[in-house]
Design an enzyme around this catalytic site. Sequence first.
Site, mmCIF file in Angstrom:
data_model
loop_
_atom_site.group_PDB
_atom_site.id
_atom_site.type_symbol
_atom_site.label_atom_id
_atom_site.label_comp_id
_atom_site.label_asym_id
_atom_site.label_seq_id
_atom_site.Cartn_x
_atom_site.Cartn_y
_atom_site.Cartn_z
ATOM 1 N N GLU A 172 -12.531 84.468 -10.428
ATOM 2 C CA GLU A 172 -13.351 83.342 -9.976
ATOM 3 C C GLU A 172 -14.764 83.846 -9.719
ATOM 4 O OE1 GLU A 172 -10.740 83.339 -6.933
ATOM 5 O OE2 GLU A 172 -9.477 81.671 -7.564
ATOM 6 N N HIS B 237 -9.926 88.855 -2.308
ATOM 7 C CA HIS B 237 -11.192 88.120 -2.298
ATOM 8 C C HIS B 237 -12.305 89.016 -1.770
ATOM 9 C CE1 HIS B 237 -10.787 83.549 -2.748
ATOM 10 N NE2 HIS B 237 -9.690 84.083 -3.256
#
Length: 327
Positions: free
Chosen positions: A105, A38
């Site tokens: 994402e 992330h």
Amino acid sequence: MAFIGYHASHEQLAPSAMLEAVIEAERVGFDGAFSADHLAPWTPQQGHSGNTIAWLGAALASTRFPIGSIATPGQLYHPVVSAHAISTLTEMFPGRYFAALGSGELLNEHVTGDPWPPKDERTARLGECVEVMRGLFAGETVDHDGRVRVSDARLWSLPPMPPVLMATAASPETARWAAGWADGLMTVGTTRPQVAEVIDAYLDAGGLGDTALQVHVAIGSTRDEALALVRDQWVHGVITPPDAWDIAHPEEFAARAGTPSDDELAEHVLIATDDTLDDLADRLADLVGAGFERLYLHDISQDQRRFLAARAARLLAALRERIGGAR
């Protein structure tokens, strides 16, 4: 014999603390670990997001068990850059590293400034990335002109065996598609019908390799304490795909989650107390029984020292009584 792994959540701990945690996870009896790359945490309350690729070198060098990670080639990472990192880790730590590929994402990918494609385009782009990466792992010089562009690329340091490329899937549709190329499947969920639908789609389409399940758990001294932990650290769990793929900032995740009820929170994180770890083990064993070879546990607390020192060994022992797999 089931494999029980530890999820290293970089969104919640600093990289140095996460390294200490994964070392301790091996010591207390986990069979391996898994992480996600992330750039940003899900919500501001989580407060961290180290670079997983950089962290993996230290983590693999400091442990002996296998560690995998999600990789999302296509936008934030060019597929040649992803292949280069994956190949290097696999050469340095043969048999101990694997990548689980996903289509990404917006939370992590928006920083490139490129348009965010719809899901079907992202899936097709990932398919092209897999083709490019497989060619590079085979020692080929690769050119590609499509949704991604590659010019005269070659990897010079290759592992003895091609890296394992699993797929991540949150839906039966993606799982069926992934069966055509993946070396295994990873999904996430808390109910048997939900996870069985995904794994059945993969296997029915001819999918091969290990199947892995990640489950989020919250353990407190009381149920209220566990629910408060979910509300603080995993409230965004109520935002599910496809919505979760298209949110750009941690603050937006927090705002969109709002103030869900306790029952809504418990739909996405398994809730337990110190007195109900056996019940938690029953629920986890039921999920594994849908057809998974691996289970990765994610204790959502930022106090991983407490989880690993006081709770993990008890939970592992209870799980091994139900699903086997003593290391």
